[in-house]
Design a protein around this motif. Sequence first.
Motif, PDB file in Angstrom:
ATOM      1  N   GLY A   1      64.497 -70.114   4.854  1.00  0.00           N
ATOM      2  CA  GLY A   1      65.613 -69.225   5.174  1.00  0.00           C
ATOM      3  C   GLY A   1      66.042 -68.389   3.989  1.00  0.00           C
ATOM      4  N   LYS A   2      65.994 -68.980   2.808  1.00  0.00           N
ATOM      5  CA  LYS A   2      66.389 -68.259   1.598  1.00  0.00           C
ATOM      6  C   LYS A   2      65.354 -67.206   1.197  1.00  0.00           C
ATOM      7  N   LEU A   3      64.152 -67.309   1.750  1.00  0.00           N
ATOM      8  CA  LEU A   3      63.083 -66.354   1.453  1.00  0.00           C
ATOM      9  C   LEU A   3      62.960 -65.253   2.506  1.00  0.00           C
ATOM     10  N   LYS A   4      63.398 -65.532   3.748  1.00  0.00           N
ATOM     11  CA  LYS A   4      63.192 -64.587   4.846  1.00  0.00           C
ATOM     12  C   LYS A   4      64.167 -63.407   4.812  1.00  0.00           C
ATOM     13  N   GLU A   5      63.641 -62.243   5.182  1.00  0.00           N
ATOM     14  CA  GLU A   5      64.478 -61.061   5.373  1.00  0.00           C
ATOM     15  C   GLU A   5      65.544 -61.364   6.429  1.00  0.00           C
ATOM     16  N   ILE A   6      66.738 -60.864   6.210  1.00  0.00           N
ATOM     17  CA  ILE A   6      67.846 -61.067   7.151  1.00  0.00           C
ATOM     18  C   ILE A   6      67.654 -60.178   8.380  1.00  0.00           C
ATOM     19  N   GLY A   7      68.089 -60.688   9.528  1.00  0.00           N
ATOM     20  CA  GLY A   7      68.154 -59.883  10.743  1.00  0.00           C
ATOM     21  C   GLY A   7      66.900 -59.920  11.583  1.00  0.00           C
ATOM     22  N   ASN A   8      66.863 -58.993  12.545  1.00  0.00           N
ATOM     23  CA  ASN A   8      65.773 -58.961  13.514  1.00  0.00           C
ATOM     24  C   ASN A   8      65.044 -57.625  13.547  1.00  0.00           C
ATOM     25  N   THR A   9      65.117 -56.878  12.448  1.00  0.00           N
ATOM     26  CA  THR A   9      64.354 -55.638  12.376  1.00  0.00           C
ATOM     27  C   THR A   9      62.865 -55.938  12.410  1.00  0.00           C
ATOM     28  N   HIS A  10      62.437 -56.972  11.675  1.00  0.00           N
ATOM     29  CA  HIS A  10      61.027 -57.365  11.643  1.00  0.00           C
ATOM     30  C   HIS A  10      60.795 -58.744  12.247  1.00  0.00           C
ATOM     31  N   TRP A  11      61.743 -59.666  12.032  1.00  0.00           N
ATOM     32  CA  TRP A  11      61.644 -61.012  12.594  1.00  0.00           C
ATOM     33  C   TRP A  11      62.192 -61.007  14.015  1.00  0.00           C
ATOM     34  N   THR A  12      61.501 -61.677  14.933  1.00  0.00           N
ATOM     35  CA  THR A  12      62.044 -61.832  16.280  1.00  0.00           C
ATOM     36  C   THR A  12      63.217 -62.799  16.236  1.00  0.00           C
ATOM     37  N   SER A  13      64.075 -62.687  17.221  1.00  0.00           N
ATOM     38  CA  SER A  13      65.229 -63.580  17.315  1.00  0.00           C
ATOM     39  C   SER A  13      64.743 -64.995  17.604  1.00  0.00           C
ATOM     40  N   PRO A  14      65.325 -66.019  16.967  1.00  0.00           N
ATOM     41  CA  PRO A  14      66.639 -66.049  16.347  1.00  0.00           C
ATOM     42  C   PRO A  14      66.634 -65.906  14.822  1.00  0.00           C
ATOM     43  N   ASN A  15      65.519 -65.944  14.142  1.00  0.00           N
ATOM     44  CA  ASN A  15      65.415 -65.869  12.674  1.00  0.00           C
ATOM     45  C   ASN A  15      66.394 -66.844  12.003  1.00  0.00           C
ATOM     46  N   VAL A  16      66.239 -68.098  12.343  1.00  0.00           N
ATOM     47  CA  VAL A  16      67.133 -69.182  11.914  1.00  0.00           C
ATOM     48  C   VAL A  16      67.217 -69.296  10.391  1.00  0.00           C
ATOM     49  N   GLY A  17      68.432 -69.353   9.884  1.00  0.00           N
ATOM     50  CA  GLY A  17      68.681 -69.622   8.470  1.00  0.00           C
ATOM     51  C   GLY A  17      68.390 -68.494   7.516  1.00  0.00           C
ATOM     52  N   ALA A  18      67.975 -67.325   8.019  1.00  0.00           N
ATOM     53  CA  ALA A  18      67.578 -66.229   7.125  1.00  0.00           C
ATOM     54  C   ALA A  18      68.771 -65.704   6.335  1.00  0.00           C
ATOM     55  N   SER A  19      68.665 -65.793   5.005  1.00  0.00           N
ATOM     56  CA  SER A  19      69.716 -65.263   4.135  1.00  0.00           C
ATOM     57  C   SER A  19      69.141 -64.347   3.053  1.00  0.00           C
ATOM     58  N   ASN A  20      67.860 -64.444   2.777  1.00  0.00           N
ATOM     59  CA  ASN A  20      67.191 -63.717   1.709  1.00  0.00           C
ATOM     60  C   ASN A  20      67.930 -63.839   0.378  1.00  0.00           C
ATOM     61  N   SER A  21      68.586 -64.962   0.165  1.00  0.00           N
ATOM     62  CA  SER A  21      69.330 -65.157  -1.084  1.00  0.00           C
ATOM     63  C   SER A  21      68.417 -65.187  -2.306  1.00  0.00           C
ATOM     64  N   SER A  22      67.122 -65.375  -2.094  1.00  0.00           N
ATOM     65  CA  SER A  22      66.150 -65.371  -3.201  1.00  0.00           C
ATOM     66  C   SER A  22      65.718 -63.963  -3.594  1.00  0.00           C
ATOM     67  N   GLY A  23      65.908 -62.995  -2.697  1.00  0.00           N
ATOM     68  CA  GLY A  23      65.435 -61.639  -2.933  1.00  0.00           C
ATOM     69  C   GLY A  23      63.964 -61.443  -2.604  1.00  0.00           C
ATOM     70  N   PHE A  24      63.326 -62.425  -2.009  1.00  0.00           N
ATOM     71  CA  PHE A  24      61.895 -62.375  -1.681  1.00  0.00           C
ATOM     72  C   PHE A  24      61.600 -61.407  -0.534  1.00  0.00           C
ATOM     73  N   SER A  25      62.519 -61.307   0.430  1.00  0.00           N
ATOM     74  CA  SER A  25      62.378 -60.427   1.609  1.00  0.00           C
ATOM     75  C   SER A  25      61.105 -60.704   2.399  1.00  0.00           C
ATOM     76  N   ALA A  26      60.855 -61.980   2.697  1.00  0.00           N
ATOM     77  CA  ALA A  26      59.651 -62.369   3.438  1.00  0.00           C
ATOM     78  C   ALA A  26      59.624 -61.707   4.811  1.00  0.00           C
ATOM     79  N   LEU A  27      58.471 -61.142   5.153  1.00  0.00           N
ATOM     80  CA  LEU A  27      58.272 -60.485   6.443  1.00  0.00           C
ATOM     81  C   LEU A  27      57.240 -61.242   7.267  1.00  0.00           C
ATOM     82  N   PRO A  28      57.366 -61.193   8.592  1.00  0.00           N
ATOM     83  CA  PRO A  28      56.497 -61.958   9.483  1.00  0.00           C
ATOM     84  C   PRO A  28      55.199 -61.222   9.829  1.00  0.00           C
ATOM     85  N   GLY A  29      54.255 -61.208   8.904  1.00  0.00           N
ATOM     86  CA  GLY A  29      52.997 -60.496   9.102  1.00  0.00           C
ATOM     87  C   GLY A  29      52.014 -61.172  10.035  1.00  0.00           C
ATOM     88  N   GLY A  30      52.299 -62.412  10.440  1.00  0.00           N
ATOM     89  CA  GLY A  30      51.409 -63.120  11.354  1.00  0.00           C
ATOM     90  C   GLY A  30      50.098 -63.536  10.707  1.00  0.00           C
TER      91      GLY A  30
END
Length: 117
Positions: A30-59
């Motif tokens: 969650g601390k690595l994932k980009e916030i919101g549902n622009t790229h991640w499908t809902s619900p994107n549980v725990g996403a805060s991007n507090s690490s600044g990593f901005s992980a995207l779901p490339g599959g």
Amino acid sequence: NICPIGWHVPTDNEWTTLGVYLGGNSIAGGKLKEIGNTHWTSPNVGASNSSGFSALPGGVRYTNGIFEFIGSDGHWWSSSQNTTTNAWFRYMQTANSILSRNDHDNHHGFSIRCIKN
């Protein structure tokens, strides 16, 4: 040789260190994932991007050329082999905040993240 000079694909140990630093694998995703549902499908549980990593779901791109899980999962290679044919990777999913670890066939297409030496 995929990263620019002065950068490298993280080892399995470096990924482990990152998970520990972020409070453990159960919340590190969650601390690595980009916030919101622009790229991640809902619900994107725990996403805060507090690490600044901005992980995207490339599959994943399988060896047969099929793509799967774009929008719901992100997979990142490490530079560490587990066997002669498999390397370690980390993955995150939209359904939880876990930073998971597994190994897979080197011929699958996962994302990479270069880190500074």
